[in-house]
Write an enzyme that holds these catalytic residues in place. Structure first.
Site, short mmCIF file in Angstrom:
data_model
loop_
_atom_site.label_atom_id
_atom_site.label_comp_id
_atom_site.label_asym_id
_atom_site.label_seq_id
_atom_site.Cartn_x
_atom_site.Cartn_y
_atom_site.Cartn_z
N ASN A 1 -7.23 -0.87 1.18
CA ASN A 1 -6.16 -0.13 0.19
C ASN A 1 -4.95 0.17 1.08
O ASN A 1 -5.08 0.88 2.26
CB ASN A 1 -6.66 1.26 -0.21
CG ASN A 1 -5.73 1.83 -1.16
OD1 ASN A 1 -5.50 1.17 -2.33
ND2 ASN A 1 -5.30 2.98 -1.28
N GLU A 2 -3.88 -0.52 0.72
CA GLU A 2 -2.55 0.05 1.43
C GLU A 2 -2.75 -0.04 2.92
O GLU A 2 -2.43 0.79 3.57
CB GLU A 2 -2.01 1.14 0.91
CG GLU A 2 -1.48 1.18 -0.52
CD GLU A 2 -1.22 2.68 -0.98
OE1 GLU A 2 -1.30 3.45 -0.21
OE2 GLU A 2 -0.49 2.38 -2.15
N GLU B 1 -0.24 -0.40 -8.69
CA GLU B 1 -0.16 1.09 -8.67
C GLU B 1 1.25 1.39 -9.05
O GLU B 1 2.17 1.23 -8.02
CB GLU B 1 -0.63 1.88 -7.40
CG GLU B 1 -2.09 1.85 -7.17
CD GLU B 1 -2.28 2.72 -5.83
OE1 GLU B 1 -1.78 3.58 -5.45
OE2 GLU B 1 -3.31 2.02 -5.01
N HIS C 1 -2.02 14.66 -9.16
CA HIS C 1 -1.42 13.54 -9.44
C HIS C 1 -1.50 13.12 -10.92
O HIS C 1 -2.66 13.34 -11.50
CB HIS C 1 -2.06 12.48 -8.62
CG HIS C 1 -1.29 11.16 -8.30
ND1 HIS C 1 -0.92 10.33 -9.40
CD2 HIS C 1 -0.54 10.77 -7.25
CE1 HIS C 1 -0.26 9.28 -8.72
NE2 HIS C 1 0.29 9.47 -7.49
C1 GLA Z 1 -1.28 5.36 -3.01
C2 GLA Z 1 -3.10 4.89 -2.85
C3 GLA Z 1 -3.67 5.79 -4.05
C4 GLA Z 1 -3.39 7.21 -4.41
C5 GLA Z 1 -1.80 6.84 -4.38
C6 GLA Z 1 -1.15 8.38 -4.89
O1 GLA Z 1 -0.74 4.47 -3.58
O2 GLA Z 1 -3.45 3.66 -2.73
O3 GLA Z 1 -5.00 5.70 -3.79
O4 GLA Z 1 -3.53 7.92 -3.06
O5 GLA Z 1 -1.17 6.57 -3.49
O6 GLA Z 1 0.41 8.29 -5.42
#
Ligand code: GLA
Length: 682
Positions: free
Chosen positions: A152-153, A312, A363
């Site tokens: 993830n990211e 996202e 969120h």
């Molecule tokens: C990122 C993460 C998500 C979440 C979002 C919240 O994009 O990938 O898991 O934490 O931020 O904005």
């Protein structure tokens, strides 16, 4: 590069991150029913599930995920399945505390959050491969599987690790890049301050030093950090390709320079089957739709112009900004369709259902705490219907008018310490030029400095390219020689790939194409301004050039072939050239030697755009965005009205408006805050 869509996905993608392990199983059934009601067709699952999947080392519990995959499949919902390698479990860190990353100051981060990874840790690499293999073996052929979502990211919240294991890996990486120690010493200029290395073992990561650390060492370390995470991505990708052939593998990028600054996305973009991006508005910025468009254009760019997917964004507020400003009615739909206009093949969110606990419980989500009797849910359902109506445009490509050169490595180099002014800011310049282009209604393709297809664009803008290799300089020069129009802003073309100043006067890599020499930098005091007066006789009749005001930076410029278009009227370079124009080969190269804000930039951009033959679209209000997608499926025109006032957008022909189903011809009415998408007749 070919374009890989999520396997067996019908239409555009719509859905979000789905974290069902936070909920009892009864809720899963309600989730699927609601997903169907909203038109959701894809969810990202299992991104943070390592502790649940492998509760003890080598012991896997797949029962819950089997049930979920089957449930989603039965509901007709496709799965973007995560490898959970961004969150190793507590047992892993207990056994391998040295897999926790170490900051530049020598602080070892602790467990209890997420993304605490030393990418050079062999224990991490082995454990990540084990869980990835187990998932690939179990679900590689599952009928619900549409795509793999690795990690993830990468790059946030921490990428660089300065531990001893990383030091070993850094030395290996350096040996591969430089070959010999002599070459490394030369590249890093270690004869300065007596830093010469006599043995590879003497080299460390650029840890905290008493004063400025060797900038070439820091730049190489930034490259190494991006590459070491990339190596981990590639390891997972290869496993998944072997175990799950035909299913695209991606990892969610954060290409917006506002959101991630550690990953070289030009390198990474080549390695994913489908570029996916996460984007979050800076809620308090009044024109944050401009930054959104820039992120979307960058997403398309790093995939070489292919369609991509917004993986996202948020339905409303995020919880990690100073104030969680809610989106206004209609804003979420406008944001989603703005991404689609610029090449996204759908709109996905973080997250499906708002959490009750944990760091992200405030969120926004597709199913908010308020439940389904809520504005957000109604807008989510409306968006689902809109995306279904837009399915015909799948596979078409966004059409650009101009190009902007941006480079992550150059940005990394420029922002190191002891530059001529601390006010120099690559990101700020990129965003300002982007905004100026947006305000002229010019759609942008981002390109790397060594792009082979510069010539596809009549205008190429270089907002800040401090580091430009000699080859990149030649590439830009060739573009101009071939007839292109180039606009370069200050402090570009200064150093080579090792942060060493190009031989001769500045700007070494771009001197010839610009037809000038920068004799001396003239950084301005914090509040100082300089006035720019148009040079007489350089504008076409009837096109008076305005006076301009710069700040931050000025230069003593000596022209060597270029003509002066604006002159400094005061300040340290008074009387000298401020903006120049150089006929070079069949094209023209413009140079701007001071900082103008986005509004002021327009005058210079207008002059360059005129050379490039780009006609202004002056009839449109600034915040009415018009973008085109074209391809075998036809021609589509998006009109997004970011103002509160109804607008009329001229159409190049007749067509069908896809969101209302109405015929459209002549002037398209776009309500304040609304979006219209016309499928133009052939
Ligand atoms: C990122 C993460 C998500 C979440 C979002 C919240 O994009 O990938 O898991 O934490 O931020 O904005």
């Amino acid at each position: 590069m070919s374009y890989a869509a999520p396997k067996d996905l019908v239409g555009l993608a719509f859905g979000g991150d789905y974290n069902p392990e936070q909920w009892p199983e009864e809720v899963w059934h309600e989730d699927v029913a609601l997903m169907r009601e909203a038109g959701v067709n894809l969810v990202s699952l299992g991104i943070f599930s390592w502790a649940r999947l492998e509760p003890r080392e080598g012991v896997f519990d797949f029962g819950w995920l089997d049930r979920l995959m089957d449930l989603l499949h039965a509901g007709g919902i496709r799965v973007d399945l995560g490898t959970p390698t961004v969150v190793p479990p507590a047992w892993f860190y207990r056994a391998h505390p040295d897999a926790l990353p170490v900051s530049r100051e020598g602080v070892r981060y602790a467990f209890g959050s997420r993304g605490a990874i030393c990418h050079s840790s062999p224990a991490y690499q082995e454990a990540a491969a084990r869980v990835t293999r187990a998932l690939g073996e179990r679900y590689g052929q599952h009928p619900a599987l549409a795509m793999w979502h690795v990690h993830n990211e990468y790059g946030v919240p921490v990428l660089e690790c300065y531990c001893d294991t990383s030091a070993v890996a850094f030395r290996r990486w350096l040996a591969e890049r430089h070959g010999t120690l002599e070459a490394l010493n030369a590249a890093w200029g270690t004869s300065f301050w007596g830093q010469t290395y006599g043995d590879w073992e003497e080299i460390t990561p650029p840890r905290a030093t008493p004063t400025v650390c060797n900038p070439a060492q820091r730049l190489d370390f930034a490259r190494f950090a991006s590459d070491s995470a990339l190596a981990n991505f590639l390891r997972e990708r290869e496993l998944l390709r072997e175990l799950s052939p035909g299913v695209p593998v991606t990892t969610n990028f954060m290409v917006s320079p506002t959101q991630c600054d550690t990953i070289d996305y030009w390198r990474w973009g080549r390695e994913v089957d489908l570029v996916t991006n996460d984007h979050y508005l800076v809620a308090e910025e009044s024109r944050n739709h401009v930054n959104l468009s820039m992120a979307a254009d960058l997403s398309r760019a790093v995939g070489g112009g292919r369609p991509w997917l917004l993986l996202e964004h948020s339905t409303s507020a995020v919880n990690w900004q100073p104030r969680g400003i809610a989106k206004a009615p209609g804003e979420m739909i406008r944001n989603s369709l703005a991404h689609v206009a610029r090449g996204s093949e759908g709109a996905m969110f973080f997250q499906w259902r708002a959490s009750r606990f944990g760091a992200e419980k405030f969120h926004s989500a597709m199913v908010p705490h308020a439940g389904t009797d809520s504005r957000i849910w109604r807008e989510v359902c409306e968006l689902g219907a809109h995306l279904a109506a837009l399915a015909p445009l799948r596979g078409t490509r966004t059409v650009a008018d101009a190009a902007v050169v941006f480079d992550w490595q150059s940005w990394w180099a420029q922002r190191l310490e002891w530059r001529p002014s601390e006010d120099l800011d690559t990101r700020e310049r990129a965003e300002a030029f982007y905004a100026a282009l947006f305000d002229r209604h010019l759609t942008v393709d981002f390109l790397p400095p060594d792009a082979e297809n510069l010539a596809d664009h009549p205008l190429v803008v270089v907002p800040a390219l401090y580091l430009a290799t000699a080859e990149a300089g030649r590439n830009l020069a060739r573009y101009v020689e071939g007839g292109g129009t180039l606009l370069v802003s200050y402090f570009s073309g200064i150093v080579d790939e090792n942060d060493a100043v190009h031989p001769g006067p500045h700007p070494g890599a771009l001197r010839d194409v610009l037809g000038l020499v920068v004799e001396e930098f003239q950084p301005l005091r914090a509040t100082q301004r300089v006035r720019l007066a148009p040079a007489p006789g350089t504008a076409a009749a009837g096109q008076e050039r305005p006076e301009l005001v710069g700040d931050v930076w000025a230069e003593t410029v000596l022209t060597a072939g270029a003509e002066t278009v604006w002159r400094y009227a005061d300040g340290p370079a008074a009387g000298g050239p401020a903006v120049t124009r150089h006929r070079h080969g069949a094209g023209t190269a413009w140079y701007l030697s001071t900082r103008l804000d986005a509004g002021q930039l327009d005058a210079v951009l207008a002059a360059a755009a005129a050379d490039a033959g780009l006609a202004p679209r002056t009839t449109l209000p600034r915040d009415v965005e018009v973008v085109r997608r074209e391809g075998d499926a036809g021609r589509f025109l998006f009109a997004l009205n970011h103002t509160a006032t109804d607008a009329k957008v001229p159409l190049p022909g007749a067509g069908t408006e896809l969101l209302t189903g109405e015929r459209a011809e002549g002037a398209l009415a776009v309500p304040g805050g609304g979006v219209r998408v016309v499928h133009l007749d052939d």
